[in-house]
Design an enzyme around this catalytic site. Structure first.
Site, PDB file in Angstrom:
ATOM      1  N   CYS A  81      42.686  72.517  56.571  1.00 35.40           N
ATOM      2  CA  CYS A  81      43.987  73.202  56.522  1.00 35.40           C
ATOM      3  C   CYS A  81      44.821  72.861  57.749  1.00 35.40           C
ATOM      4  CB  CYS A  81      43.794  74.709  56.410  1.00 35.40           C
ATOM      5  SG  CYS A  81      43.023  75.232  54.877  1.00 35.40           S
ATOM      6  N   CYS A 169      36.014  80.529  52.793  1.00 33.01           N
ATOM      7  CA  CYS A 169      37.115  79.570  52.703  1.00 33.01           C
ATOM      8  C   CYS A 169      38.291  80.249  52.023  1.00 33.01           C
ATOM      9  CB  CYS A 169      36.702  78.332  51.913  1.00 33.01           C
ATOM     10  SG  CYS A 169      38.064  77.159  51.662  1.00 33.01           S
ATOM     11  N   GLN A 292      40.748  67.545  38.683  1.00 31.05           N
ATOM     12  CA  GLN A 292      41.714  67.994  39.682  1.00 31.05           C
ATOM     13  C   GLN A 292      41.343  69.384  40.199  1.00 31.05           C
ATOM     14  OE1 GLN A 292      44.266  66.474  41.070  1.00 31.05           O
ATOM     15  NE2 GLN A 292      44.863  64.775  39.734  1.00 31.05           N
ATOM     16  N   TYR A 321      42.552  53.850  34.951  1.00 36.45           N
ATOM     17  CA  TYR A 321      41.851  54.745  35.885  1.00 36.45           C
ATOM     18  C   TYR A 321      41.812  56.145  35.270  1.00 36.45           C
ATOM     19  CZ  TYR A 321      42.981  51.069  39.357  1.00 36.45           C
ATOM     20  OH  TYR A 321      43.124  49.892  40.045  1.00 36.45           O
ATOM     21  N   ASP A 386      46.726  56.126  37.109  1.00 36.92           N
ATOM     22  CA  ASP A 386      46.398  57.192  38.060  1.00 36.92           C
ATOM     23  C   ASP A 386      45.266  56.693  38.964  1.00 36.92           C
ATOM     24  OD1 ASP A 386      45.970  59.527  39.428  1.00 36.92           O
ATOM     25  OD2 ASP A 386      45.248  60.685  37.716  1.00 36.92           O
ATOM     26  N   CYS A 413      48.070  59.772  44.451  1.00 35.19           N
ATOM     27  CA  CYS A 413      47.620  60.746  45.445  1.00 35.19           C
ATOM     28  C   CYS A 413      47.820  60.214  46.863  1.00 35.19           C
ATOM     29  CB  CYS A 413      46.152  61.104  45.221  1.00 35.19           C
ATOM     30  SG  CYS A 413      45.015  59.712  45.320  1.00 35.19           S
TER      31      CYS A 413
END
Length: 459
Positions: A81, A169, A292, A321, A386, A413
């Site tokens: 984070c 978390c 995802q 992909y 992708d 990404c």
């Protein structure tokens, strides 16, 4: 400037790792961990390169108006984070800027052109998202005082950062605390040793948890440095007291190195997989499936890809992909036929099973390199690609251009490799870059997904 020298700077941006970018009095750029855009800070030089440097944050003199109190006590110490102290609205704005600047700087697109094609970042509904991820991987080790610890690695290290607060978390599956508590008790009761990277000894390396967002089904898969899990029945009895616990397995990884999963996974109790839904489709999720991690945003991401594909029901679509076929099955519902290609055999098997379970009979999957398989497929009207973070293989870009589809939808990404690949696809004027939409998939980190539409130039 010299090492440990103090200087004051205004932070004007963020690096790909979430470090604040400022400049010293002589104009040298510095990366300052923990500093945010809009901060005025005092920093100390820690390292100098030829044209830039790194600095330690000493004091925030004037905080950014976008600075907020992080909800996690180890934010910044944990590697997950890096930008949690930044308001969510500002996070989305920064990520859009990163995509735009990479396409200008690396892709060669003009700033005015990018202003016309960029669309607003698609964000989550929560003003400050927490507990939204359906997957977490907790490395296991021993702390300096000898107790067993679970956490995440610190930035650029294999030092485990332990969070004693609840939840363990702030982003991960809501079941994480209950699962980790039982695993820890089992390890302590039966003297199960955590893995030690320095010696290569110890059994439990990492705890992999997945939880279906819509179904609530839970999967636990410890990654172990051995062939067997001693006393696993006691752990299973404890785990299956947790509502939703569905799959308990273990994965064998006896290699020295950073690879997470080994080749063998064995189910101990329950199902081999859990299920979750995206839209009206159900998907199988195993320990090593690619799926995802943000269910809410995944549905928005796929909806945007489907919109860009512009399907009428008559098209042939390639999904390159394709992973476990998630996008392929969405496309197949609106096309004549969809062809998915993926190099990972297990992913293709999962894709075929997902198609069967969802009763989609016009999606066809082939295992192999996309650049090798695609030329043998029926000519496409639309290509959806992708790729992983490294982007598309150069041979595949040539294959895509040779196939000459009416539209190309690129799901990325990594803005940097996206920019590199778009430069190739749009280089000779055969395709135009029509729209670019960032999708905020990874709140509180610098990662961002992007969906791009390219159209073939007529004539």
């Amino acid at each position: 400037m010299e090492k440990n020298e103090l200087f004051t700077t205004e932070i004007t941006g963020l690096s790909a790792d979430g470090e604040g970018i400022g400049h010293s009095g002589d104009g040298m750029a510095f990366f300052v961990k923990g500093a945010l855009p809009g901060d005025r800070v005092k920093a100390a030089v820690t390292a100098l390169k030829k044209t830039y440097g790194y600095a330690r944050l000493v004091e925030v003199l004037t905080p950014s108006p976008d600075r907020v109190a992080p909800v996690c006590p180890v934010a910044g110490k944990c590697g997950g984070c890096s930008i949690m102290p930044l308001s969510y609205e500002a996070q989305c704005r920064v990520k859009s800027d990163v995509v735009r600047e990479d396409l200008i700087r690396l892709g060669g697109f003009e700033p005015d052109y990018m202003t016309n094609v960029m669309r607003p970042c698609i964000r989550m509904t929560s003003p400050f998202p927490t507990l939204f991820r359906n997957k977490a991987q907790f490395p296991v080790g021993r702390a300096a005082d000898g107790h067993i610890q679970f956490g995440f690695y610190g930035p650029h290290s294999h030092r485990i950062v332990e969070n004693a607060a609840t939840p363990i978390c702030s982003l991960g599956p809501s079941c994480s605390d209950a699962v980790i508590s039982r695993v820890k008790s089992w390890m302590e009761e039966y003297a199960i040793e955590p893995y030690n990277e320095e010696t290569g000894k110890g059994l439990v390396r990492t705890i992999l948890i997945r939880q279906g967002h819509a179904t609530g089904e839970i999967l636990l898969c410890p990654i172990i440095n051995g062939k067997k899990m001693p006393h696993w029945e006691a752990l299973a009895d404890s785990l299956f007291e947790i509502p939703g616990m569905t799959s308990f397995s273990f994965n064998i990884n006896t290699t020295r190195g950073n690879t997470l999963l080994g080749r063998e996974t064995h189910t101990l109790r329950g199902s081999d997989v859990i299920h979750d839904t995206i839209g009206n489709l159900s998907f199988r999720i195993s320990p090593n499936s690619f799926f995802q991690v943000n269910p809410e945003q995944t549905e928005k991401l796929y909806a945007k890809a489907l919109e860009y594909a512009g399907l009428t029901g008559a098209e042939t679509v390639w999904d390159l992909y394709c992973g476990t076929g998630t996008i392929s099955l969405f496309l197949a519902q609106h096309a004549a036929r969809a062809y998915g290609v993926e190099i990972v055999p297990q992913a293709i098997e999962d894709a075929k099973k997902n198609a069967e379970e969802n009763r989609v009979d016009n999606a066809f999957f082939t295992c192999g390199k996309s650049e090798d398989v695609a030329p043998s497929l029926p000519a496409p009207d639309v290509i959806v690609v992708d790729p992983p973070r490294k982007g598309c293989d150069g041979a595949l870009l040539t294959t895509i251009l040779s196939a000459a589809p009416a539209r190309i939808v690129y799901v990325s990404c990594n803005p940097a490799t996206l920019a590199r690949d778009l430069k190739v696809l749009c280089a000779d004027g055969r395709y135009t870059l029509d729209e670019v939409t960032p999708v905020e998939q990874f709140a509180h980190s610098m990662h961002v997904e992007t969906v791009v539409l390219m159209s073939k130039v007529k004539g």
